[in-house]
Enzyme design. Structure first.
Site, PDB file in Angstrom:
ATOM      1  N   HIS A  80       0.805  -1.218   0.000  1.00 53.21           N
ATOM      2  CA  HIS A  80       0.000   0.000   0.000  1.00 53.21           C
ATOM      3  C   HIS A  80       0.842   1.274   0.000  1.00 53.21           C
ATOM      4  O   HIS A  80       0.283   2.366  -0.149  1.00 53.21           O
ATOM      5  CB  HIS A  80      -0.941   0.014   1.210  1.00 53.21           C
ATOM      6  CG  HIS A  80      -1.994  -1.044   1.169  1.00 53.21           C
ATOM      7  ND1 HIS A  80      -2.902  -1.155   0.141  1.00 53.21           N
ATOM      8  CD2 HIS A  80      -2.288  -2.057   2.027  1.00 53.21           C
ATOM      9  CE1 HIS A  80      -3.708  -2.183   0.363  1.00 53.21           C
ATOM     10  NE2 HIS A  80      -3.358  -2.739   1.497  1.00 53.21           N
ATOM     11  N   ASP A 121      16.792 -11.066  -2.385  1.00 56.33           N
ATOM     12  CA  ASP A 121      18.045 -10.818  -3.100  1.00 56.33           C
ATOM     13  C   ASP A 121      18.490  -9.369  -2.969  1.00 56.33           C
ATOM     14  O   ASP A 121      19.685  -9.066  -2.977  1.00 56.33           O
ATOM     15  CB  ASP A 121      17.897 -11.169  -4.586  1.00 56.33           C
ATOM     16  CG  ASP A 121      17.800 -12.665  -4.845  1.00 56.33           C
ATOM     17  OD1 ASP A 121      18.141 -13.441  -3.925  1.00 56.33           O
ATOM     18  OD2 ASP A 121      17.388 -13.057  -5.948  1.00 56.33           O
ATOM     19  N   GLU A 145      -5.553 -11.275   8.026  1.00 53.83           N
ATOM     20  CA  GLU A 145      -6.365 -10.078   7.821  1.00 53.83           C
ATOM     21  C   GLU A 145      -7.664 -10.363   7.078  1.00 53.83           C
ATOM     22  O   GLU A 145      -8.385  -9.439   6.706  1.00 53.83           O
ATOM     23  CB  GLU A 145      -5.559  -9.013   7.076  1.00 53.83           C
ATOM     24  CG  GLU A 145      -4.899  -9.512   5.795  1.00 53.83           C
ATOM     25  CD  GLU A 145      -4.010  -8.478   5.150  1.00 53.83           C
ATOM     26  OE1 GLU A 145      -4.124  -7.289   5.482  1.00 53.83           O
ATOM     27  OE2 GLU A 145      -3.183  -8.848   4.292  1.00 53.83           O
TER      28      GLU A 145
END
Length: 264
Positions: A46, A85, A147
């Site tokens: 978000h 990575d 959630e």
């Protein structure tokens, strides 16, 4: 390999305090990394951040005492691998709804033969050191977000999944999923009971449990309730609150005291 400060907190029996970055900027990430927090989460879901901005933010955080984490946008194995990575030492994965999804999350962030993470730790070697590959699986932190209604229904099975270090509760989304409205500090008894169920499931399986909070005071309360990974709001919310408070003070704080200095 560098130590993970979140794991150090847990080993010491205390909650890790994490910053949360929604603003895609390396300078603000560096500032936040020096505030005394244990880790800094870069929010790719978000936050106003893309992968390229994330890399610069991870580089900035890496120069501070804080440990760099990333919340990915979804359970996407190639992106999970890329984030690691790039030097993330912890990953928060949203909307994990089943033990099968939790297991995929673990496999995508673990090297063979136990996982399917592809070799190519680029920045991981720079930040983590030459022995990164040997120690990465045990050093990285994997938090599955609870959630949704499905995630709540499966929370015991998710917590039982080997390799998941813990769960992270998104109180706003969990409240919406339970038809109780969004709140970072829920008062609805149904949501309160759901959060208590998550904590109990984590503790029963020896896992850690985190939550997003609207303030440091709420984060302290959550720590006392058994949470051991707390986020006292986001950079964007804190910036808005601080600037708004200063603006109100500037307008309503009364006359400015006279100064002896002469304007240039």
């Amino acid at each position: 390999m560098r130590a993970n400060r979140v794991r150090e907190c847990w080993d010491a029996g205390r909650a890790a305090v994490s910053a949360w970055l929604s603003i895609g900027n390396s300078y603000s990430a560096e500032i936040v990394g020096w505030t005394g927090v244990d880790c800094v989460v870069v929010d790719l879901q978000h936050g106003m951040t893309d992968v390229q901005a994330m890399i610069g933010m991870l580089q900035a955080i890496s120069s501070t005492p804080a440990t760099p984490f990333v919340r990915v946008p979804s359970l996407d194995p190639p992106l999970l691998m890329k984030v690691l990575d790039a030097g993330a030492y912890g990953v928060v994965c949203p909307m994990v709804d089943s033990a099968e999804q939790a297991a995929l999350f673990v496999r995508a962030t673990t090297y063979p033969p136990r996982g399917l993470r592809s070799f190519g730790p680029t920045r991981g070697l720079l930040y983590g050191g030459a022995d990164y590959v040997a120690h990465a699986d045990a050093t990285l932190v994997r938090l599955a977000m609870i959630e949704t209604a499905a995630g709540l229904a499966a929370v015991e099975a998710i917590c039982a999944t080997q390799g998941v270090d813990g769960i992270f509760i998104g109180p706003n989304d969990l409240g919406l999923a339970l038809d109780a409205g969004a709140s970072a500090d829920p008062s609805d008894p149904v949501v309160i009971a759901a959060i208590a169920r998550c904590v109990a499931a984590a503790k029963a399986h020896g896992k850690h449990v985190g939550i997003f909070c609207p303030s440091g005071a709420v984060a302290a309360r959550r720590s006392a309730e058994g949470f051991d990974f707390v986020v006292p709001n986001s950079d964007a919310n804190l910036l808005r609150t601080a600037v708004g408070a200063e603006a109100r003070l500037a307008r309503e704080g009364g006359p400015i005291a006279p100064t002896s200095e002469t304007p240039a």
